[in-house]
Structures are given as structure tokens and as C-alpha cells.
Enzyme design. Structure first.
Site, mmCIF file in Angstrom:
data_model
loop_
_atom_site.group_PDB
_atom_site.id
_atom_site.type_symbol
_atom_site.label_atom_id
_atom_site.label_comp_id
_atom_site.label_asym_id
_atom_site.label_seq_id
_atom_site.Cartn_x
_atom_site.Cartn_y
_atom_site.Cartn_z
ATOM 1 N N GLY A 1 83.932 31.439 -80.067
ATOM 2 C CA GLY A 1 84.049 31.298 -81.524
ATOM 3 C C GLY A 1 83.502 29.928 -81.912
ATOM 4 N N ARG A 2 84.033 29.426 -83.042
ATOM 5 C CA ARG A 2 83.519 28.163 -83.582
ATOM 6 C C ARG A 2 83.567 27.013 -82.563
ATOM 7 N NH1 ARG A 2 85.177 28.217 -89.458
ATOM 8 N NH2 ARG A 2 86.829 29.403 -88.516
ATOM 9 N N ILE A 3 84.720 26.854 -81.879
ATOM 10 C CA ILE A 3 84.864 25.710 -80.969
ATOM 11 C C ILE A 3 84.043 25.933 -79.697
ATOM 12 C CG2 ILE A 3 86.490 24.343 -79.591
ATOM 13 C CD1 ILE A 3 88.631 25.024 -81.754
ATOM 14 N N ARG B 1 95.498 27.247 -75.874
ATOM 15 C CA ARG B 1 96.962 27.272 -75.875
ATOM 16 C C ARG B 1 97.423 27.397 -74.431
ATOM 17 N NH1 ARG B 1 96.799 25.375 -80.248
ATOM 18 N NH2 ARG B 1 97.689 26.193 -82.188
ATOM 19 N N GLU C 1 105.010 23.641 -73.167
ATOM 20 C CA GLU C 1 104.886 22.365 -73.846
ATOM 21 C C GLU C 1 106.231 21.915 -74.427
ATOM 22 O OE1 GLU C 1 100.796 22.496 -75.280
ATOM 23 O OE2 GLU C 1 101.495 21.205 -76.898
ATOM 24 N N HIS D 1 98.178 17.534 -76.109
ATOM 25 C CA HIS D 1 97.764 18.374 -77.245
ATOM 26 C C HIS D 1 97.163 17.516 -78.375
ATOM 27 C CE1 HIS D 1 98.691 22.559 -79.144
ATOM 28 N NE2 HIS D 1 97.574 22.057 -79.626
HETATM 29 C C1 GLV Z 1 95.836 22.763 -82.652
HETATM 30 O O1 GLV Z 1 96.167 23.105 -81.547
HETATM 31 C C2 GLV Z 1 95.474 23.697 -83.678
HETATM 32 O O2 GLV Z 1 95.654 24.900 -83.496
HETATM 33 O O3 GLV Z 1 94.998 23.248 -84.749
#
Ligand code: GLV
Length: 324
Positions: free
Chosen positions: A158-160, A242, A271, A289
């Protein structure tokens, strides 16, 4: 008509200002820690709120929706929204919004920072100097691994994921292989990027595997013992998505027993705690995170969040409604 908004923890001023300028009344809970379920339940019953701003640390389920059934907007200050029961929200006709934006760049940069830190052995080297162990330059200490010419395996494009791939393809001369349920047209138009129809193909071929999937029932433990065993013993695994996407106990075993060479994690399965034994290992780097922890990103998130709330109060479909 006045609108009341409850915010579970402080968010950047820019977002608060946008809401206040519209004349909305904003209540920001005064604490650095997330509310307990009981506290949140109680707070939402206390006043006639019209919307709630939640953080990724707030678990929003049917009991919370039930606390004040008049609230029809939960605006999450995050890209991810796995902390909210979306199915239940849909059933109840509740809008849930997230905050996607240009700041995906900084998450991509953090994933690359983890890769570079691992392959250059940056954290180990720093510790060596701090511990006073560096006595003399030597050709054979802290031998790292090149990124150039290697294969990056992207799970989730996706975007990232796309931004990670683009930077490493053009800046580090890496070859890209990727798997996603949806094809990425930008990557498909690149000579050096190949789509793989299965996750397994990516795991078997990649020198670095980076995860960019949302947390969904079907992505919990997507990377498990069986799949870790498919990776090259020289490969690295990076996770900025995640924590529960990886079975962290299986990862611990993989790192200890050398099934893979190393891992860089910005998120943990449980976490804020890594599984016991993980921090004893030198071949893992863990950050708390913080992939989107930049002032620009935090401000953009607050702006997108406020825009969603304003959309809703002005009678429009919130632009980032994820409960459709
Ligand atoms: C960070 O983990 C987000 O989902 O923006």
C-alpha cells in the site's frame, strides 16, 4: 448547535485549534496513560458527547459503544484502526475514521532506518564504544551486510510499502519483490519490481522482508514458525506495521537458532513488552512504536483527524471513514 468532543489523551494543538475554531467544545482527558475500559466507559456516560477521539492504545468495543449510543463518530488518531471493533461499529451505524496522509514517508524512512541499523550493526557498534571496548581499529570487527544489489521482499504494498520500495529501488539499487492481495500499479510499472502470487515466494527469495499489512483477523501471526523457516538464514525481517502480524515467540526462536540473521521491530506482539528473552539478543533492534514520531507527522495526523470530525458535524461523509 454546540458539539461536544471527548479526547482520550492530548493530541497536537493544531487539531484542537481547528475544532475549537468551529465552536465545538473539546474535553481532553488529562493523563499520559490510556484510560482503563471502566474509566472510558464512565467518562462517556458523564456528558452528552457527540464524538470521541481515540488513540491506538484505546480498545473500543461494544461495551464502549454501549456507554453512549448517541456517539456516532470515533475518530482514531492513527493510520491503523485495529484497536476498534469495526464490524460492531458498522452494525451500529457508527463512523470510524483514521488519519492516512503524506506522513507515510516517515514510516517508510523508519523501516529503512531499521534495515540500515541492522545491516551496518549500528546499535552494536555504538554500545561497543560506550562500553569502552573499542581499543584499536581492526578490519574484522562488526562486519555488516550490503543493501545494494540485494532483494527486498515487501509484504503489503500500500502507501507505506510502496514508499519503502521506491526509495530502496532508486536510492539503494535493490531489486523488489512484493506480495499483496491488490496489485500495486506503480511497482508494476518498474522494471526492478516483480509481483509474487504468494507470500511464500517472497519469503524464500528476499534478503530483507518488510511487513506493511494492516492487522486483521487474517494477518494475525501471518509470519509464524513455518514461514520464518522458509526465509534465508542470511535474511532480515522488519516490522513497522502491527506487532501481532508476527508470532513473536516463533521469532525469538528463529533469531536464537539462526533461522534468520536479524530483525528490526518498531512494534511488538504484546506491546509495550517484547517477549521474554528478545532483548537479550544482539541480532534484534526494537524501537518503541515511533515510526511516525515526527512533529510534521503528528501535526498532519491531528489535522486529518480534525477534518474528519468537521466533515461529520457539517453533515458530510467523513473523508476517511473506514467503517463502510
Ligand atoms: C501508527 O502505528 C499508526 O497506525 O498511525
Amino acid at each position: 448547535m454546540n458539539k461536544n468532543i471527548f479526547i482520550t489523551r492530548k493530541i497536537p494543538e493544531v487539531g484542537l485549534k481547528m475544532l475549537e475554531e468551529k465552536g465545538y467544545s473539546v474535553t481532553v482527558r488529562d493523563s499520559d496513560m490510556p484510560p482503563t475500559q471502566e474509566e472510558l466507559n464512565f467518562a462517556l456516560r458523564e456528558k452528552e458527547y457527540d464524538a470521541v477521539v481515540t488513540l491506538l492504545t484505546d480498545k473500543i468495543d461494544s461495551a464502549i459503544f454501549e456507554a453512549n449510543p448517541n456517539i456516532k463518530l470515533y475518530a482514531n488518531y492513527a493510520i491503523g484502526f485495529d484497536n476498534i471493533d469495526i464490524v460492531e461499529a458498522k452494525n451500529r451505524g457508527i463512523y470510524v475514521t483514521n488519519t492516512p496522509g503524506a506522513y507515510a514517508n516517515c514510516v517508510a524512512e523508519h523501516a529503512i532506518a531499521l534495515m540500515l541499523a541492522l545491516t551496518t550493526r549500528l546499535v552494536e557498534g555504538d554500545q561497543y564504544v560506550r562500553d569502552g571496548k573499542y581499543k584499536c581499529w581492526s578490519p574484522d570487527i562488526f562486519i555488516g551486510t550490503d543493501l545494494s544489489g540485494k532483494t527486498l521482499g515487501l509484504i503489503g504494498a500500500g502507501r507505506i510499502g510502496e514508499k519503502v520500495a521506491w526509495r530502496l529501488m532508486h536510492g539503494f539499487d535493490m531489486k523488489i519483490i512484493y506480495h499483496d492481495i491488490v496489485r500495486n500499479q506503480t511497482l508494476d510499472s518498474e522494471d526492478r519490481a516483480d509481483y509474487k502470487t504468494t507470500i511464500e515466494e517472497v519469503l524464500k527469495e528476499a534478503d530483507i522482508v518488510t511487513l506493511h499489512t494492516p492487522l486483521l483477523p487474517e494477518t494475525i501471526h501471518l509470519i509464524n514458525e513455518e514461514r520464518l523457516k522458509m526465509m534465508k538464514p542470511t535474511a532480515y525481517l522488519i516490522n513497522t506495521s502491527r506487532g501481532p502480524v508476527i508470532d513473536e515467540n516463533a521469532l525469538l526462536k528463529a533469531l536464537k537458532e539462526g533461522w534468520i540473521k536479524g530483525a528490526g521491530l518498531d512494534v511488538m506482539e504484546f506491546e509495550p513488552n517484547p517477549v521474554s528473552g528478545l532483548t537479550d539478543l544482539d541480532n534484534v533492534i526494537i524501537t518503541p512504536h515511533i515510526a511516525s514520531a515526527r512533529e510534521s507527522a503528528r501535526n498532519e495526523m491531528a489535522t486529518v483527524l480534525a477534518e474528519n470530525i468537521i466533515d461529520y458535524f457539517e453533515g458530510k461523509e467523513p473523508r476517511n471513514n473506514v467503517a463502510k
